[in-house]
Design a protein around this motif. Structure first.
Motif: not given
Length: 390
Positions: A253-275
């Protein structure tokens, strides 16, 4: 320029406790405003609600007390138009989503008061509130369940062609509509919500081709969960090479930063991007002939090298151009830091000359680690990585 398809995330679902532990390389959080925009487009702007309300037919209304206490009957009452529909969304922490639809329904039918028969038009304000949650998660799909659907009637306006209308007719219509409309409207909302769920879940279960190298398959990894501030989705992504072999990556699991003024926050793990990068960056060996036109100082470099060539190799002396071959060595890695992304590539550098009789004479073999600055942006629904040599 390297481009990775970004998930067309238009979605809908609510619903477990945010403490639920999930395993995923992808996570996203959605604000209530973003959900409201998506649901309003899918339910109202696309005409889905209006389409399913068109077949709405109300039961006949019978009563006493029309003109001169004559019997009153209203038959053939049907929906003519839905005016000014509005949709709002509230997140219920640990429960799901509360969906509210407000609209004005225009109805028409035939009214018989005593012996007088004429057209009757009725406009009624309705406010439908439904608590929605998802359940029965299996293989990336969930089932939508509507609980506590409440339909409240507001102002009712009745118009007869003759203009003759008694208070008793108002009372009869209000009583009958209050008794029948909720039982007719809530099932329609249930059908519409389930259709939207099927439509939007399809965007959370997709196979994206990565050129001819392989595919990325992503889908829901668990039931969505809600807090008072956002709806959270965890996705499970599988990166596959041509032939079906999966490139492993860390799915913790990975934690996401708060939304603040954003409508959507998408998190991609570094290991996933490496793959993913191991699919995207598959550079075939590149060979460069170092002629003076393409390599400044090549002639002087070649003169210096020829002095090192053994005297027993007369065919090497000044007759063959110097060549450099670059070969990707191992898989690329992306390193994510605060406000910075770097792609590391290992390459094998081979400096050689090809003798006239065919064999290659290697002059230098060197393994080099290159650090490429990565500029990350989103354009046209794609995650774009622009790479430049650091």
């Amino acid at each position: 320029m390297t481009m990775l398809k970004l998930f067309g995330i238009i979605f809908f679902c609510g619903l477990l406790s945010p403490s639920q532990e999930v395993l995923s390389g992808l996570s996203c959080a959605v604000s209530p405003g973003a959900m409201q925009n998506v649901l309003s487009d899918a339910i109202l702007q696309n005409g889905l609600l209006q389409q399913h309300l068109q077949g709405l037919v109300l039961p006949n209304i019978m009563g006493e007390g029309g003109l001169l206490n004559s019997p009153t009957s209203i038959t053939g009452l049907h929906l003519v138009k839905v005016q000014l529909p509005r949709l709002s969304v509230v997140l219920l922490p640990g429960i799901g989503v509360q969906l509210t639809i407000a609209a004005k329904l225009e109805l028409s039918g035939n009214c018989l008061v005593g012996l007088l028969s004429e057209l009757i038009d009725i406009s009624v304000d309705v406010n439908i509130t439904a608590n929605i949650k998802c359940t029965n998660f299996e293989s990336g799909t969930v089932q939508v369940v509507i609980e506590d659907c409440l339909c409240v009637l507001g102002a009712i306006k009745i118009k007869l062609l003759s203009g003759l209308l008694s208070l008793s007719v108002n009372e009869i219509v209000l009583k009958q509509l209050t008794a029948t409309l909720p039982g007719l409207l809530c099932p329609v909302v249930d059908i519409v919500v389930n259709l939207v769920n099927i439509q939007l879940l399809g965007t959370l279960n997709a196979v994206i081709p990565v050129g001819t190298a392989g595919t990325i398959h992503y889908q829901l990894a668990s039931l969505p969960f809600t807090s008072g501030l956002f709806l959270g989705l965890d996705l499970d992504g599988a990166v596959k090479q041509v032939g079906g072999s999966i490139i492993p990556h860390d799915s913790s699991p990975s934690a996401l930063p708060p939304l603040l003024d954003k409508l959507l926050v998408l998190g991609l793990r570094q290991s996933f991007l490496n793959a993913v990068l191991s699919l995207l960056i598959q550079i075939p060996p590149q060979t460069f002939t170092c002629t003076p036109e393409v390599f400044s100082g090549a002639s002087r470099l070649q003169e210096a090298i020829t002095t090192l060539v053994p005297a027993g190799c007369p065919t090497c002396h000044g007759t063959s151009p110097l060549s450099i071959k670059l070969t990707l060595f191992g898989n690329p890695l992306i390193l994510l830091e605060e406000n910075k992304a770097t792609v590391e590539l290992s390459v094998m550098i081979q400096v050689f000359i090809k003798r006239l009789d065919g064999p290659i004479l290697n002059l230098l073999l060197l393994k080099a680690d290159l650090g490429l600055n990565a500029h990350v942006s989103i354009a046209g629904g794609r995650l774009v990585l622009g790479l430049s040599l650091g």
